[in-house]
Each structure stands twice: as structure tokens, then as C-alpha cells.
Design an enzyme around this catalytic site. Structure first.
Site, PDB file in Angstrom:
ATOM      1  N   SER A 117      -0.544  70.490  -9.348  1.00  0.00           N
ATOM      2  CA  SER A 117       0.701  71.180  -9.657  1.00  0.00           C
ATOM      3  C   SER A 117       1.072  72.168  -8.562  1.00  0.00           C
ATOM      4  CB  SER A 117       0.482  71.950 -10.959  1.00  0.00           C
ATOM      5  OG  SER A 117       1.539  72.839 -11.164  1.00  0.00           O
ATOM      6  N   TYR A 141      -3.321  78.207 -15.818  1.00  0.00           N
ATOM      7  CA  TYR A 141      -2.958  76.794 -15.648  1.00  0.00           C
ATOM      8  C   TYR A 141      -3.113  76.389 -14.177  1.00  0.00           C
ATOM      9  CZ  TYR A 141      -0.065  72.705 -14.889  1.00  0.00           C
ATOM     10  OH  TYR A 141       0.381  71.479 -14.483  1.00  0.00           O
ATOM     11  N   LYS A 145      -6.053  73.854 -12.363  1.00  0.00           N
ATOM     12  CA  LYS A 145      -5.754  72.691 -11.524  1.00  0.00           C
ATOM     13  C   LYS A 145      -6.403  72.846 -10.146  1.00  0.00           C
ATOM     14  CE  LYS A 145      -3.147  70.033 -14.099  1.00  0.00           C
ATOM     15  NZ  LYS A 145      -3.438  68.610 -14.332  1.00  0.00           N
TER      16      LYS A 145
END
Ligand code: UFG
Length: 350
Positions: A117, A141, A145
């Protein structure tokens, strides 16, 4: 030569399954159906309902189906939720990727394509941001990743596995043929929320923050059509299957739109006005993030839908279907019209 697609019952994974079918390749889907739906997987695609963190299950699938490639989409993806519940994200996105990689290495897997991402960049000092920029995630988040990216690089270096890491920018739109779209329960993404508001499933929508250092004070993002992104996975996999080296690539169009510009575009495409309310900044949001995607284009990726109104139009068509299906269901069951969107979000489009 078979590809295993984790999270293939979800939004991006599901569109990638369609891209495989469109070129005559049938993959296998592994999905726990926690946010994806069974109906999203076409009937000619084998669906294994299970956990990507189940090493025994994945090892068995690699062996029995002679899997040469894994495309790993399964993940939790809501940035503000990751701020509120970080450990959930480290478990789903990092710990389970570790288990999946263990199974991959043990099974001598050749190719791995990882859904990363733009959130790994945080607030980059330059936009468009290239893959060479130093990652600095603002949210758990993004960090979950990035940790997976590091594991993948190190694991690949220690064995024969080669990988492509794709850093997605803001994924939107829906299959132009209407076969699939964003149906994830409780989605929080801007275009989906704006379309739900345009379709009167929400009384108003919030605009988070108006004092960012951007031209109109709202956040700027690079919106990429999900069908173009799905085809980027085919380019990445073909690169590996043709003997290409491991790479990390941005997936975006290289053009940014502010929240207000997106909302205005939704109003124009839907042909209706709706209420927006100014709200405080949302935790974990970078001010502006736009991709430098030259590297991906060098792989032969040719975007077809680099057009914000077209992307919104495809998503709008999908939302109208969801609305119609849920309304029909509501009428059949005599349900009271709901205030939130959860019933719509669960509606399966035939
Ligand atoms: N926004 C609003 N109102 C809403 C929803 C969103 O103002 O109701 C704003 C957000 O604050 C943000 C922008 O719209 O400024 C985009 O928000 P999204 O929730 O649509 O997407 P994010 O940028 O937070 O995150 C998405 C993906 C991530 C990915 C990131 C990369 O969900 O997986 O893009 O830029 F990492």
C-alpha cells in the site's frame, strides 16, 4: 502452473480473479469470507474457505494443486480502524503473512505477488512519490504492510522465491461489465461513501479536515481503477514467470484529486446534490500522496481507465445494483428501512 489468490472473494482480489478468467486462466481462491463473499467468486473458480495463516492448509494446497504463484490480497484495510485496533492489523496483515510465507518457502513456491500500500510512505516529502522514497507509515495499517514487505524481501533472498510487491494507491471503480464491485461491509472509502450519500443511503457525508497544506485544504489522493490494478497483477506475475527479478512497484496514475474534487465529481456523475459536513482530521491520514508509476509502466502495464468520472460511473453502476438488491430484499422481508448501510453492504448482486 496454477495461481492461488488469497482474498479472491474480496474487492481487489475478486477483480483480479476476473482478469485471470478474461485471459483464460483459472486460479484457485483461498478466502475466510470475513469480508469477502462467496457470490463474488465465479462458479468455475475453486473456492477454499480457510485462513491464510493456516500453514498446513496452504502447504496442502501448494502440493495438491501444483501452485507456482501466490497472489496475496487477504488483509484488513481500514486505516482508521488500524489506529483504533493495531494488534488486529498486525495479526491479520503481518503475522498471517509470515505463516503464508512459511508455507510458501516450505513448498518451494516460485512466485509471490504481495498487495502492499501507498500507506507505507506516510507523508512523503515529494509527490509524485517513487519507490525509492524512504517508507515512514503514519498508521499501524501502513506499518503492518511494510513489515510484510521486509519479511518478503528477506525470505526471497534466502531461497528461490521471487516476488513482486505492489504498492496500491487509492483503489476505486468497479468492473465495467458489472460483474463485481466494492461490497465490503462497512466500507469507509471516499468514493463509496460519497456514492452511498448520493443514493440517499446516508443523510450526509463528512469531509475529514480542511486545513491540510493542499490547494483546497482537503487531502489529495491518486485514485486508480480496480480493473487497471487487477491487470497490473497479471503484468507483475508474467514478469516473474518470464524470469524477471523481484521488484517493488507503485500502482497509481500519477495524478492527485482532493476530497472536494472527488465529491464534486460524484455529484456530477450521479446527477444529484447531497450534503457534506466539515469534520476534524481523521487519524492516520497523510495530506497528499500521488504515485510515480513509471516503473510499473515499464513492465508493459497500460491503464485503460485513467479517468476519474469514468471510475466513479462504474462504481455508481455497482452501487445502484447493491441498492436495488437490498431494497428488493427489504420489501420481501417487510424490513424497516435502515439507518446505516450494513444491509446494503451485505447484499449479493446476482
Ligand atoms: N474521506 C472523507 N470522508 C469520508 C471518507 C474519506 O473526507 O467519508 C477522506 C479521507 O479523510 C482521506 C480521503 O478521503 O483524506 C481518502 O480516504 P479513503 O478512506 O478513501 O482512503 P485512504 O487514503 O485512507 O486509504 C486508502 C486505502 C489504503 C491505502 C491508501 C493509500 O484504504 O489501503 O488509500 O493512499 F493505503
Amino acid at each position: 502452473m496454477t495461481t492461488l489468490i488469497t482474498g479472491g472473494a474480496g474487492f481487489i482480489g475478486g477483480h483480479t480473479v476476473l482478469a485471470f478468467l478474461d485471459r483464460g486462466e483459472i486460479p484457485i481462491v483461498l478466502d475466510d469470507l470475513s469480508t469477502g463473499s462467496r457470490e463474488a467468486v465465479p462458479s468455475n473458480v475453486p473456492l477454499v474457505v480457510g485462513d491464510v495463516g493456516d500453514i498446513e492448509l496452504v502447504s496442502r494446497l501448494i502440493r495438491t494443486h501444483r501452485i507456482d504463484a501466490i497472489l496475496h490480497f487477504a488483509a484488513k484495510i481500514i486505516v482508521p480502524e488500524s489506529v483504533a485496533d493495531p494488534l488486529k492489523y498486525y495479526l491479520s496483515n503481518t503475522v498471517k503473512t509470515h505463516a503464508l510465507l512459511q508455507a510458501a518457502v516450505k513448498g518451494n513456491l516460485k512466485h509471490f505477488v504481495f498487495s502492499s500500500s501507498a500507506a507505507v510512505y506516510g507523508n512523503p516529502s515529494f509527490t509524485p512519490v517513487s519507490e525509492a522514497a524512504r517508507p515512514s507509515p503514519l498508521s499501524p495499517y501502513g506499518m503492518s504492510k511494510l513489515m510484510s514487505e521486509y519479511m518478503l524481501v528477506d525470505a526471497s533472498a534466502a531461497c528461490s522465491l521471487r516476488h513482486m510487491t505492489l504498492r496500491y494507491f487509492n483503489v476505486a471503480g468497479a468492473d465495467p461489465a458489472g460483474r463485481h464491485g466494492q461490497s465490503t461491509p462497512g466500507a469507509t472509502h471516499l468514493i463509496k461513501v460519497a456514492l452511498e450519500t448520493a443514493l440517499r443511503r446516508r443523510p450526509y457525508m463528512s469531509i475529514y479536515g480542511s486545513d491540510y497544506p493542499t490547494p483546497d485544504g482537503t487531502c489529495v489522493r491518486d485514485y486508480v481503477h480496480v480493473s487497471d490494478l487487477a491487470r497490473a497483477h497479471l503484468s507483475a506475475l508474467d514478469h516473474l514467470r518470464n524470469g524477471g527479478e523481484s521488484q517493488t512497484l507503485n500502482c497509481g496514475y500519477g495524478r492527485g484529486y482532493s476530497v472536494r474534487e472527488v465529491v464534486d465529481s460524484v455529484r456530477r456523475v450521479a446527477g444529484v446534490d447531497f450534503e457534506t459536513r466539515q469534520a476534524p482530521r481523521r487519524a492516520g491520514d497523510p495530506a497528499s500522496i500521488v504515485a510515480d508509476s513509471d516503473q510499473l509502466k515499464k513492465l508493459g502495464w497500460k491503464p485503460e481507465f485513467d479517468d476519474l468520472p469514468k471510475m466513479i460511473e462504474h462504481a455508481h453502476d455497482w452501487e445502484k445494483k447493491l441498492t436495488a438488491v437490498a431494497a428488493a430484499r427489504e420489501q420481501r422481508s417487510g424490513m424497516v428501512r435502515f439507518a446505516d448501510n450494513s444491509n446494503y453492504a451485505h447484499a449479493a448482486v446476482p
